[in-house]
Enzyme design. Structure first.
Site, PDB file in Angstrom:
ATOM      1  N   LYS A   1       0.837  -1.214   0.000  1.00 12.66           N
ATOM      2  CA  LYS A   1       0.000   0.000   0.000  1.00 12.66           C
ATOM      3  C   LYS A   1       0.868   1.259   0.000  1.00 12.66           C
ATOM      4  O   LYS A   1       2.089   1.169  -0.057  1.00 12.66           O
ATOM      5  CB  LYS A   1      -0.964  -0.042   1.192  1.00 12.66           C
ATOM      6  CG  LYS A   1      -1.849  -1.310   1.221  1.00 12.66           C
ATOM      7  CD  LYS A   1      -2.895  -1.338   0.121  1.00 12.66           C
ATOM      8  CE  LYS A   1      -3.501  -2.711  -0.122  1.00 12.66           C
ATOM      9  NZ  LYS A   1      -4.454  -3.190   0.854  1.00 12.66           N
ATOM     10  N   ASN A   2       0.257   2.417   0.122  1.00 12.44           N
ATOM     11  CA  ASN A   2       1.025   3.666  -0.060  1.00 12.44           C
ATOM     12  C   ASN A   2       2.017   3.947   1.066  1.00 12.44           C
ATOM     13  O   ASN A   2       2.936   4.744   0.894  1.00 12.44           O
ATOM     14  CB  ASN A   2       0.072   4.845  -0.233  1.00 12.44           C
ATOM     15  CG  ASN A   2      -0.658   4.782  -1.570  1.00 12.44           C
ATOM     16  OD1 ASN A   2      -0.328   3.957  -2.429  1.00 12.44           O
ATOM     17  ND2 ASN A   2      -1.644   5.639  -1.762  1.00 12.44           N
TER      18      ASN A   2
END
Ligand SMILES: *Cc1c(COP(=O)(O)O)cnc(C)c1O
Length: 385
Positions: free
Chosen positions: A183-184
């Protein structure tokens, strides 16, 4: 020998390692000062919403649905173009999942489909910021007019994104994040629930901590003794340890840089692929400031499987995000049918995620574009008769 390029991966620096080591050497391994500090840091990214950290994004969804009071007899509206957890975590609470189709171009929940699917049993409408592009929250809110349903944002892809100048985390009644390594930003495993409603925040915090109530003015038996705590509603142990919150705080300091590099890579892909026949690049709305988690292209002419296989063989870790959720056997066995969400299903047939992460170098990206170009130029592989 060239290296394998995954579709996503974490970016961990010496600062992250030092933050974890410092937490390990502190008096606290699990619930300590890093938890509250990470929640405050996340709140700043979420427009000031209250934040409860949890041990992963699936737990965040489970906590959010539990805080919303989801239970047997309730309906929860979910788009099929998401990771299965958006739906399965509500199903685990006994809710009936109602799949509503997504919009063309962004593949986020379609407000018109939500209007059509809403009933007086709808408890939560869960939007997903697919690929990091926010759903159309104002239109979704309008679609709920006259219903008591809460709006949930599954923002596993979109921490740091904006919608009409407002940050993700402040757009829905409840927002969930995931800090899985692809994820980010990451805490290894981790997640969080954000909400502007203090009552929902208390319910979320309690569910993540076994349902324990310690506030004296709320205890049923306040004079039991100094040790006393009570459970009023059942919960689970979904706490995120101090050690991982320390990693999260360190990662969060670089989230702006991560998103800037992702945006730069997206602009480079957009340009490199604009004139390549046989593919379509991702769409976006002018009101969105996406936090690009995925770079989802569409491979036309029925060639997605072939292009996937060719790129994998070339060491490019392309991925497909996602199998429409109602196609999973657990939903199929409950009677959910293929064909019920045609936009999501047609998109699935074409979708391919290209590698996208802050550590992807320009030369790596050029290799991805070259591999895609040759895969498309290749003589189509006919399926065996
Ligand atoms: C990753 C993800 C989740 C689940 O998060 P985990 O941390 O892996 O449990 C939920 N929803 C979406 C859209 C995701 O991408």
């Amino acid at each position: 020998m060239t290296s394998f390029l995954p579709y996503g991966r974490q970016s961990v620096t010496d600062d992250d390692v030092a933050a974890v080591v410092a937490a390990l050497r502190s008096d606290w391994l699990t619930t300590g000062p890093q938890v509250a500090a990470f929640e405050a840091d996340l709140s700043a990214w979420a427009g000031g919403a209250g934040v409860a950290t949890v041990c992963n994004g699936t737990a965040a969804l489970h906590v959010a649905y539990a805080a919303a009071g989801v239970g047997p007899g309730d309906e929860v509206i979910v788009p099929p173009m998401t990771f299965v957890a958006t739906a399965s975590s509500a199903a685990a609470l006994g809710a009936r999942i109602v799949f509503a189709d997504v919009e063309e171009e962004t593949f986020t929940l379609d407000p018109a489909a939500v209007s059509a699917a809403t009933t007086d049993r709808t408890k939560v409408v869960a939007a997903v910021d697919y690929a990091g592009h926010p759903a159309d929250y104002d239109a979704l809110r309008a679609a709920l007019h006259g219903s008591d349903a809460l709006l949930l944002a599954d923002a596993a892809h979109s921490i740091g994104a904006g919608y009409r100048g407002r940050p993700v985390g402040s757009l829905a009644d409840l927002t969930t994040f995931s800090f899985f390594p692809t994820k980010n930003m990451t805490t290894a495993e981790g997640g969080a629930v954000a909400t502007g409603d203090p009552r929902l925040l208390t319910r979320a915090r309690r569910f993540r901590n076994i349902g324990l109530v310690r506030e004296r003015d709320e205890l049923r038996w306040p004079d039991e003794g100094g040790w006393h705590q009570e459970v009023h509603d059942f919960g689970l142990n979904y706490r995120l340890p101090d050690v991982l919150c320390a990693l999260g705080r360190s990662q969060l300091r670089r989230l702006g840089d991560f998103l800037a590099r992702r945006a730069e890579l997206v602009a480079r892909y957009d340009e490199a692929l604009a004139d390549l026949p046989g593919v379509r690049t991702p769409g976006r709305r002018d009101w969105a400031t996406p936090a690009w988690h995925l770079y989802p292209i569409r491979v036309l002419d029925g060639r997605r499987r072939e292009v996937y296989d060719r790129m994998r063989a070339a060491g490019i870790g392309v991925q497909v995000n996602y199998l429409p959720v109602h196609w999973h056997p657990a939903f199929a066995d409950l009677g959910y049918r293929r064909g019920s969400c045609p936009v999501a299903e047609a998109f699935y047939a074409q979708q391919l995620s290209l590698p996208l992460y802050p550590g992807l170098r320009d030369v790596d990206q050029e290799r991805v574009v070259d591999a895609l170009t040759s895969a498309l130029r290749g003589v189509p592989v006919r399926p065996a008769a």
